[in-house]
Motif scaffolding. Structure first.
Motif, PDB file in Angstrom:
ATOM      1  N   MET A   1      -5.417  -0.738  -4.426  1.00  0.00           N
ATOM      2  CA  MET A   1      -6.304  -1.106  -5.524  1.00  0.00           C
ATOM      3  C   MET A   1      -7.690  -0.517  -5.234  1.00  0.00           C
ATOM      4  SD  MET A   1      -6.459  -2.963  -8.429  1.00  0.00           S
ATOM      5  CE  MET A   1      -4.970  -3.911  -8.363  1.00  0.00           C
ATOM      6  N   ASN A   2      -8.271   0.149  -6.237  1.00  0.00           N
ATOM      7  CA  ASN A   2      -9.599   0.741  -6.109  1.00  0.00           C
ATOM      8  C   ASN A   2     -10.616  -0.098  -6.869  1.00  0.00           C
ATOM      9  OD1 ASN A   2      -8.645   3.034  -4.697  1.00  0.00           O
ATOM     10  ND2 ASN A   2      -7.969   3.931  -6.642  1.00  0.00           N
ATOM     11  N   VAL A   3     -11.879   0.037  -6.471  1.00  0.00           N
ATOM     12  CA  VAL A   3     -12.957  -0.695  -7.135  1.00  0.00           C
ATOM     13  C   VAL A   3     -13.008  -0.332  -8.620  1.00  0.00           C
ATOM     14  CG1 VAL A   3     -15.461  -1.033  -7.226  1.00  0.00           C
ATOM     15  CG2 VAL A   3     -14.311  -0.964  -5.030  1.00  0.00           C
ATOM     16  N   GLU A   4     -12.689   0.924  -8.963  1.00  0.00           N
ATOM     17  CA  GLU A   4     -12.717   1.369 -10.357  1.00  0.00           C
ATOM     18  C   GLU A   4     -11.698   0.623 -11.212  1.00  0.00           C
ATOM     19  OE1 GLU A   4     -12.083   3.876  -7.810  1.00  0.00           O
ATOM     20  OE2 GLU A   4     -14.250   3.883  -7.553  1.00  0.00           O
ATOM     21  N   ASP A   5     -10.629   0.117 -10.580  1.00  0.00           N
ATOM     22  CA  ASP A   5      -9.574  -0.599 -11.299  1.00  0.00           C
ATOM     23  C   ASP A   5      -9.858  -2.093 -11.399  1.00  0.00           C
ATOM     24  OD1 ASP A   5      -8.160   1.818 -11.386  1.00  0.00           O
ATOM     25  OD2 ASP A   5      -7.250   1.415  -9.434  1.00  0.00           O
ATOM     26  N   CYS A   6     -11.035  -2.505 -10.950  1.00  0.00           N
ATOM     27  CA  CYS A   6     -11.363  -3.934 -10.884  1.00  0.00           C
ATOM     28  C   CYS A   6     -12.710  -4.214 -11.514  1.00  0.00           C
ATOM     29  CB  CYS A   6     -11.394  -4.389  -9.421  1.00  0.00           C
ATOM     30  SG  CYS A   6      -9.810  -4.264  -8.608  1.00  0.00           S
ATOM     31  N   GLU A  42     -13.922  -6.989  -0.833  1.00  0.00           N
ATOM     32  CA  GLU A  42     -14.291  -5.659  -0.355  1.00  0.00           C
ATOM     33  C   GLU A  42     -14.675  -5.734   1.120  1.00  0.00           C
ATOM     34  OE1 GLU A  42     -16.857  -1.822  -1.812  1.00  0.00           O
ATOM     35  OE2 GLU A  42     -17.652  -3.805  -2.274  1.00  0.00           O
ATOM     36  N   GLY A  45     -15.447  -0.994   2.498  1.00  0.00           N
ATOM     37  CA  GLY A  45     -15.227  -0.074   1.398  1.00  0.00           C
ATOM     38  C   GLY A  45     -13.844  -0.128   0.771  1.00  0.00           C
ATOM     39  N   LYS A  46     -12.977  -0.997   1.256  1.00  0.00           N
ATOM     40  CA  LYS A  46     -11.624  -1.128   0.709  1.00  0.00           C
ATOM     41  C   LYS A  46     -11.426  -2.539   0.153  1.00  0.00           C
ATOM     42  CE  LYS A  46      -9.355   2.209   3.746  1.00  0.00           C
ATOM     43  NZ  LYS A  46      -9.836   3.324   3.071  1.00  0.00           N
ATOM     44  N   LEU A  47     -10.584  -2.644  -0.873  1.00  0.00           N
ATOM     45  CA  LEU A  47     -10.293  -3.948  -1.459  1.00  0.00           C
ATOM     46  C   LEU A  47      -9.057  -4.537  -0.793  1.00  0.00           C
ATOM     47  CD1 LEU A  47     -10.985  -3.407  -5.251  1.00  0.00           C
ATOM     48  CD2 LEU A  47     -12.465  -4.367  -3.515  1.00  0.00           C
ATOM     49  N   TYR A  85     -13.584  -9.240  -6.174  1.00  0.00           N
ATOM     50  CA  TYR A  85     -13.171  -8.555  -7.398  1.00  0.00           C
ATOM     51  C   TYR A  85     -11.848  -9.106  -7.908  1.00  0.00           C
ATOM     52  CZ  TYR A  85     -16.554  -4.921  -6.113  1.00  0.00           C
ATOM     53  OH  TYR A  85     -17.693  -4.243  -5.801  1.00  0.00           O
TER      54      TYR A  85
END
Length: 176
Positions: A1-6, A42, A45-47, A85
């Motif tokens: 899961m990326n920050v952009e997807d959350c 987070e 830098g990773k979720l 997130y």
């Protein structure tokens, strides 16, 4: 899961007790409408996903959570000050007529006296008010978003017309 997807919910403020309970402060307004069976924290830098064993939401924009596998105060302390997130798929549906100050990001701000200020790069939420951030004459200018400053909002054109307090822009543009 990326920050952009959350989408950003808030952050972990403190621990409570010795069994790993944490407090989350919500920056997201409709936190009481969310499905909080799992959250993403987070870390470096990773979720990282955490399943929620139980949570109690409070009206002061906080909630107390027990997370699976976080059963000691030592494990909970490692999560302090971390951002929380949820996946975009869990975002509550908005009504067609709902509009928030945060929707103004990307709008062009025009002051009734100074003229065009530029594109709103960011909308910051503080406990007492929202603040718009624009780049005006190569300087970052911040101004409040409220009934007193906003004259009109043209959603179709993406234009925000404001009347800023006397001297506010001068504070940012005058040479020091």
């Amino acid at each position: 899961m990326n920050v952009e997807d959350c989408f950003y919910l808030g952050y972990i403020t403190k621990t409570k007790g010795l069994k790993g309970e944490i407090q989350v402060y919500f920056d997201f307004n409709q936190y009481d409408e969310l499905d909080l069976d799992a959250i993403f924290v987070e870390i470096n830098g990773k979720l990282v996903p955490y399943f929620v064993s139980s949570c109690k939401l409070h009206p002061n924009k906080t909630g107390y959570f027990f997370l699976e596998d976080t059963d000691t105060i030592e494990k909970a302390e490692k999560l302090l000050k971390k951002k929380v997130y949820l996946p975009n798929s869990k975002m509550p549906e908005r009504e067609d007529d709902e509009f928030y100050y945060t929707d103004l990001k990307g709008f062009i701000a025009i002051d009734s006296k100074a003229g065009e200020l530029g594109e709103i790069m960011e909308v910051l939420e503080y406990p007492q008010q929202f603040i718009a951030v624009v780049s005006y004459k190569f300087r970052e200018v911040m101004f409040p978003l409220n009934e007193d400053t906003i004259d009109s909002i043209d959603e179709e054109e993406g234009v925000l017309t404001v009347t800023l307090p006397e001297g506010l822009i001068d504070i940012y543009t005058s040479e020091k």
